[in-house]
Every structure is written in C-alpha cells, then in structure tokens.
Design an enzyme around this catalytic site. Structure first.
Site, PDB file in Angstrom:
ATOM      1  N   ARG A  13       0.869  -1.169  -0.138  1.00  0.00           N
ATOM      2  CA  ARG A  13      -0.151  -0.119  -0.061  1.00  0.00           C
ATOM      3  C   ARG A  13       0.995   1.221   0.001  1.00  0.00           C
ATOM      4  NH1 ARG A  13      -1.055   2.639   4.468  1.00  0.00           N
ATOM      5  NH2 ARG A  13      -1.051   0.788   5.882  1.00  0.00           N
ATOM      6  N   HIS A  62      -3.012   4.525   5.137  1.00  0.00           N
ATOM      7  CA  HIS A  62      -4.211   3.507   5.345  1.00  0.00           C
ATOM      8  C   HIS A  62      -5.314   4.093   5.001  1.00  0.00           C
ATOM      9  CE1 HIS A  62      -6.802   0.600   7.393  1.00  0.00           C
ATOM     10  NE2 HIS A  62      -7.395   1.611   7.950  1.00  0.00           N
ATOM     11  N   TYR A 116       4.991   5.034  11.107  1.00  0.00           N
ATOM     12  CA  TYR A 116       5.285   3.549  11.300  1.00  0.00           C
ATOM     13  C   TYR A 116       5.787   2.952  10.402  1.00  0.00           C
ATOM     14  CZ  TYR A 116       1.029   3.418   8.490  1.00  0.00           C
ATOM     15  OH  TYR A 116      -0.055   3.456   7.549  1.00  0.00           O
TER      16      TYR A 116
END
Length: 374
Positions: free
Chosen positions: A273, A277, A286
């Site tokens: 991805r 998100h 992260y």
C-alpha cells in the site's frame, strides 16, 4: 488438478509455491512470460494479449479514479478514502478473473475492484460519502456490500458459494481480504467451513505488509500467509501481487478450478500500500520512507506497460488513449460528486425487510405524513 478432501496423502499439491508466482520482471522487460517458477515448477496458463490489454486499461483507469477519490476526501466531498494505490493488479485481476454471474465480496479498500466490475464510480463511493451503507445494487452487480469489519464477509462468501452450488449453479465467490484479516477468527472459520464443504470460493489475501500500522512481522510467524490454507484442506498459492499477468493467471486458474469442483483456494498476493491507510492516516509514523520507495520501483502499471510494449502489444497511442479515458472518467466523477445528493428520508425504510412488518410500515407512513405536512 482436483483432489478430494480426505483422500490426499502428500501435502505438496496443497502447499503454495515456495517462491511467489511471477511472470514479469520488476520492470517488465527482463523476463516476459516465463510460466515456470519456483522449486515445484507449478505452471499457469499465460493470459491472452487481449486480457492483458484490458487489465492495463482498467488499472490505469482505476488508479486515476483512486487519485481523484483521495483528492475529493481532502476537499471534504468524502468522509474518508482508503486508497488502493499500488494494489491495482490485485483488484483488477480479481474483477477480470470472475464471470458476470460470479460474486465478488469486497472490503472498504476495494473500490478499484468495484469500478473494474462495472459499478458506477459515484455508487462505489456512496458508502465513503456517508449517503448510504451501500450505493449500488448488490444483486444486479453480483457484488456484496463493502465490508468494513475485518473478515466477516469471508464466511458470507463461503455460504453463498455453497448455496449456489446446492441450487445447481456454477457460481464462484471471490472474497478480497487484507493481511490483517487473516488474524481474525472469522477468516479461519470461513476457511474451515469452505474446506469441509468443498465450496467453490476463492479467498484473495492482499498482503500489503501492514494492518493499519501493524507490520506483517508482528501479525504472523508463518513463512507465508498462504500456508494458512493447508490446515483447512484448502489449496493455496502465493503470487507477486504487483505482477498483473501472474495475478490474472493464478486467479483465473483458481476460479475455474473451484467452478469445476476442485474446492476452495487461498491465494496470497504480495503487494504494498503506497498511500496511507486512509486519508486520515500518517504512514511516516510507522514505516520508513525508503521502504515505500523500494515498492514504487515495483509499480504494477509500469511493469505491465513495459512488458506489453516489449511485445509490441501496446503503442504510444494506446498509452495516450488509456490516459485520456481515465482523465475523462475522473472529470465526470468530480462533476457528479460536486452536486449535493438528493436524499429521500423514506429510503431509511428500504432494504430492511423483504416483507416489512406492520410496525415498520406504520412508522414509514407516519414519517410520510410528517414530511407532507411540513
């Protein structure tokens, strides 16, 4: 190809390939269509030039749609948008592997799969706009409502596939799930039931490396998520999810084998991805920037485009035509989503019961009277 449950003596036919199936090199040029791979040398039929060109067209259109939806979320036209940037090969491959009579079970991140299936882009974004729980007709499009809870729809796909077979139909159900969903109990219950029933269902795990911010290494200790299938008697495979040719080859094989009575399949697509998100997320908190850069070098559209050009299947005119179609698609989406939706308060009572009970009918009538008075 087919193996009856309870009759097999070796795990090899059920295990995934040790190396993810890949037909295209990273840039699409060095290796064109090598249909043998890995130590097991399991083979898959090469997709036709026509299907690869259609996959390319839909991937270009899907990416432009996704970019436009992200922009609309930033402008406040959508409440949120979970981008599928970088996962186009998985979503388009899933849509193209199915017949019109098959069923697709998507998640909230699978809008590109919806539009690739022919669903109106505004209807595909209705859920994210907040206008309705589902903006399209699931029966007409043979596409279940997008599922936000992780993996709950996997059991629905299994049940529908089994039910269709009991009716004598040759329908296959394909459920799209993420890597995070494979840690949910619903996922394992669905696989177990599918294996017992030998249901004609395919589970495609889009392993994009993160369950929101949780990396795959903190989710599972298995050598591959695809290995989760063998414990349930489900044939499993892993594929390079950024290789559109390989995704289409593996999924087409899985779908048709399930249709012919071969039982369920679990396919893990290794992808990434590239976007956050959702439009409300900050992935820099992260994951390292260099990781995303590495995966940009494995862009699924660039890989397929390079391979098609190398085989003289795609010209500059064809590339320009696909881009122009995608731009027109995005422009139409912008125009229609700029308009305020026409909402009918009485629609609140639609699609609740096939035969509404007397109490609900009375409530609807009372609301109608109140609206007419005001």
């Amino acid at each position: 190809m087919h193996t009856t449950a309870g009759n097999w003596t070796e795990p090899a036919p059920w295990l995934p390939s040790q190396v993810p199936v890949s037909l295209l090199s990273t840039n699409g040029n060095a290796r064109q269509f090598d249909t043998t791979h890995g130590p097991q040398e399991r083979t898959y039929p090469e997709p036709s030039p026509e299907s690869l060109l259609e996959a390319y067209r839909k991937m270009v259109l899907g990416r432009r749609f996704d970019e436009q939806a992200t922009a609309l979320a930033r402008q406040g036209r959508l409440a949120v948008h979970p981008s599928s940037l970088g996962q186009e090969a998985c979503q388009v491959g899933a849509a193209l592997a199915l017949r019109a009579t098959d069923w697709l079970f998507p998640t909230y991140r699978d809008c590109v799969a919806l539009v690739s299936r022919g669903i109106d882009p505004v209807e595909a974004l209705t859920l994210l706009r907040g206008d309705a729980h589902c903006g399209y007709d699931p029966v007409r499009h043979r596409t279940a409502p997008q599922c936000t809870p992780l993996a709950t729809h996997a059991a629905h796909a299994t049940g529908l596939a089994h039910g269709e077979r009991l009716k004598g139909a040759d329908t296959v159900a394909l459920a799209l799930v993420g890597d995070g969903a494979t840690s949910e109990g619903d996922f394992h219950e669905a696989l177990n039931l599918a294996g017992v029933l030998r249901a004609p269902v395919v589970f495609l795990v889009q392993n994009n490396r993160y369950a929101i911010s949780v990396p795959l290494s903190a989710q599972c200790a298995a050598p591959s998520l695809a290995y989760k299938g063998i414990g349930y008697g489900v044939r499993s495979e892993q594929v390079d999810g950024n290789d559109a040719a390989a995704v289409l080859a593996v999924l087409t094989t899985a779908v048709e084998d399930a249709r012919e009575g071969g039982g369920p399949w679990l396919v893990e697509a290794h992808t990434y991805r590239l976007a956050p998100h959702t439009s409300a997320d900050d992935p820099s908190r992260y994951r390292p920037a260099e990781e995303a850069e590495h995966w940009r070098g494995r862009d699924p559209i660039t890989r397929l485009e390079s391979a098609l050009r190398a085989r003289d299947l795609l010209t500059e005119d064809g590339i320009a035509a696909a881009a122009a179609e995608a731009e027109g698609y995005a422009a139409d989406l912008r125009t229609r989503l700029a308009e305020d939706p026409a909402l009918d308060p009485l629609a609140l009572f639609d699609h609740v019961f096939s035969a509404p009970p007397a109490q609900l009918t009375a409530q609807r009538a009372a609301l109608r009277t109140e609206l007419e008075e005001h």
